[in-house]
Design a protein around this motif. Structure first.
Motif, short mmCIF file in Angstrom:
data_model
loop_
_atom_site.label_atom_id
_atom_site.label_comp_id
_atom_site.label_asym_id
_atom_site.label_seq_id
_atom_site.Cartn_x
_atom_site.Cartn_y
_atom_site.Cartn_z
N ARG A 48 0.83 -1.21 0.00
CA ARG A 48 0.00 0.00 0.00
C ARG A 48 0.86 1.25 0.00
O ARG A 48 0.64 2.18 -0.77
CB ARG A 48 -0.92 0.00 1.22
CG ARG A 48 -1.81 1.23 1.25
CD ARG A 48 -2.31 1.57 2.60
NE ARG A 48 -1.22 1.89 3.50
CZ ARG A 48 -1.39 2.10 4.79
NH1 ARG A 48 -2.57 2.01 5.33
NH2 ARG A 48 -0.36 2.38 5.56
N ASN A 49 1.89 1.27 0.85
CA ASN A 49 2.76 2.45 0.92
C ASN A 49 3.53 2.65 -0.38
O ASN A 49 3.72 3.78 -0.83
CB ASN A 49 3.71 2.33 2.11
CG ASN A 49 2.98 2.38 3.44
OD1 ASN A 49 1.84 2.84 3.52
ND2 ASN A 49 3.62 1.89 4.48
N GLN A 53 3.16 5.87 -2.84
CA GLN A 53 4.34 6.65 -3.20
C GLN A 53 4.52 6.72 -4.72
O GLN A 53 4.84 7.77 -5.27
CB GLN A 53 5.58 6.04 -2.56
CG GLN A 53 6.83 6.85 -2.77
CD GLN A 53 8.03 6.24 -2.05
OE1 GLN A 53 7.98 5.09 -1.61
NE2 GLN A 53 9.10 6.99 -1.94
N THR A 59 -1.89 7.63 1.87
CA THR A 59 -2.14 6.23 2.19
C THR A 59 -3.60 5.97 2.54
O THR A 59 -3.99 4.82 2.74
CB THR A 59 -1.25 5.77 3.35
OG1 THR A 59 -1.47 6.63 4.48
CG2 THR A 59 0.21 5.78 2.96
#
Length: 119
Positions: A48-49, A53, A59
């Motif tokens: 997810r991060n 990014q 997030t």
């Protein structure tokens, strides 16, 4: 004038049938969170991060929907750029990952279990 309206109406109807309408493609951005339940919490957080990014999103991103003229949603062609469609799809994936993480209580410390005799 009447001929032009008939041509316009038939073109709009065909656009809705082709599967490339704005509302149909935006609906595809919403993803099921169940597909992420088998992924371990730490790996899912990293995915997810990384996705957030890569697409410069937060997030806690959620999919967005445009508001076409009332009644014309299925007939409005999707005029978004490829990068906007990719970003919207990533938002849908991030939202699904967040729902899976929240449902499984990932990222939260485990509660201390007290071992005590009943009083």
């Amino acid at each position: 004038m009447r001929w032009n309206m008939m041509v316009l109406a038939s073109c709009l109807a065909m656009t809705g049938c082709m599967g490339s309408s704005m509302s149909e493609r935006q609906d595809q951005d919403v993803q099921s969170s169940l597909q992420y339940d088998s992924v371990p919490c730490d790996q899912l957080l990293a995915q997810r991060n990384g996705l957030a990014q890569q697409y410069h999103l937060s997030t806690d991103a959620k999919p967005s929907f445009s508001n076409p003229a009332m009644g014309f949603g299925p007939f409005t062609p999707d005029m978004r750029s490829k990068s906007k469609r990719d970003t919207d799809l990533a938002s849908g994936k991030i939202d699904a990952m967040n729902r899976s993480l929240e449902r499984r209580d990932c990222g939260k410390p485990n509660k201390q279990k007290k071992f005590a005799l009943p009083s």
